[in-house]
Scaffold this motif. Sequence first.
Motif, PDB file in Angstrom:
ATOM      1  N   LYS A  30      17.733  18.093 -26.471  1.00  0.00           N
ATOM      2  CA  LYS A  30      17.419  19.211 -27.380  1.00  0.00           C
ATOM      3  C   LYS A  30      16.427  18.810 -28.464  1.00  0.00           C
ATOM      4  CE  LYS A  30      21.061  22.092 -26.155  1.00  0.00           C
ATOM      5  NZ  LYS A  30      21.525  23.366 -26.206  1.00  0.00           N
ATOM      6  N   ASP A  31      15.447  17.990 -28.078  1.00  0.00           N
ATOM      7  CA  ASP A  31      14.405  17.545 -28.993  1.00  0.00           C
ATOM      8  C   ASP A  31      13.225  18.512 -28.891  1.00  0.00           C
ATOM      9  OD1 ASP A  31      12.386  16.317 -30.399  1.00  0.00           O
ATOM     10  OD2 ASP A  31      12.512  14.406 -29.319  1.00  0.00           O
ATOM     11  N   LEU A  54       4.782  28.948 -25.658  1.00  0.00           N
ATOM     12  CA  LEU A  54       5.746  27.902 -25.990  1.00  0.00           C
ATOM     13  C   LEU A  54       6.787  28.331 -27.009  1.00  0.00           C
ATOM     14  CD1 LEU A  54       3.321  24.857 -26.011  1.00  0.00           C
ATOM     15  CD2 LEU A  54       4.878  25.620 -24.202  1.00  0.00           C
ATOM     16  N   ASP A  55       6.517  29.405 -27.753  1.00  0.00           N
ATOM     17  CA  ASP A  55       7.515  29.879 -28.714  1.00  0.00           C
ATOM     18  C   ASP A  55       8.801  30.285 -28.018  1.00  0.00           C
ATOM     19  OD1 ASP A  55       5.963  29.341 -30.911  1.00  0.00           O
ATOM     20  OD2 ASP A  55       5.178  31.386 -31.075  1.00  0.00           O
ATOM     21  N   THR A  56       8.696  30.739 -26.777  1.00  0.00           N
ATOM     22  CA  THR A  56       9.893  31.100 -26.010  1.00  0.00           C
ATOM     23  C   THR A  56      10.795  29.885 -25.837  1.00  0.00           C
ATOM     24  OG1 THR A  56       8.714  32.837 -24.846  1.00  0.00           O
ATOM     25  CG2 THR A  56      10.732  32.034 -23.818  1.00  0.00           C
ATOM     26  N   VAL A  61      15.875  27.156 -26.173  1.00  0.00           N
ATOM     27  CA  VAL A  61      16.553  25.868 -25.999  1.00  0.00           C
ATOM     28  C   VAL A  61      17.703  25.643 -26.982  1.00  0.00           C
ATOM     29  CG1 VAL A  61      16.246  23.359 -26.100  1.00  0.00           C
ATOM     30  CG2 VAL A  61      14.646  24.766 -24.801  1.00  0.00           C
ATOM     31  N   PRO A  62      17.536  25.894 -28.284  1.00  0.00           N
ATOM     32  CA  PRO A  62      18.658  25.625 -29.194  1.00  0.00           C
ATOM     33  C   PRO A  62      19.920  26.428 -28.872  1.00  0.00           C
ATOM     34  CG  PRO A  62      16.630  25.888 -30.435  1.00  0.00           C
ATOM     35  CD  PRO A  62      16.332  26.308 -29.028  1.00  0.00           C
ATOM     36  N   GLY A  63      19.782  27.569 -28.234  1.00  0.00           N
ATOM     37  CA  GLY A  63      20.939  28.408 -27.932  1.00  0.00           C
ATOM     38  C   GLY A  63      21.627  28.103 -26.615  1.00  0.00           C
TER      39      GLY A  63
END
Length: 131
Positions: A30-31, A54-56, A61-63
Amino acid sequence: MTQHPVNQDDQAQRNTDIVLTAMRELFAEKDLTAIDRYWAEPYVQHSPQMPNGLDTLRTVVPGLEGFSWEPQRVAAQGDLVFTHSIVHGWAPNPVAIADIFRLENGRIVEHWDVVQDIVTPEASANGNAMV
């Protein structure tokens, strides 16, 4: 001075190493800074559930809870890397995902995937495992 063409096998191996490292750092560790190291804009996304850019990735990823990406097969040709993986945490149940990544100048710039629910060998018509 003689220029030597890039060996296709060397390029495929470098691209494979980039994809495996990028996916591990971003999704397992999660980096989010991995996005800046291994992906580039314009990032073209062919997965029907995700928009381009890339904003997607930065948002999704964090969720992801309990996410794991377990590549079972990897192949590469030229600027493409193909993975066939077992993935947990993307859908309610484990899924088999075939991913195709296109790289340009050592960065991931395009992605396709095919996602299937995993069916046990006993439940399949042929008795074979999916992955």
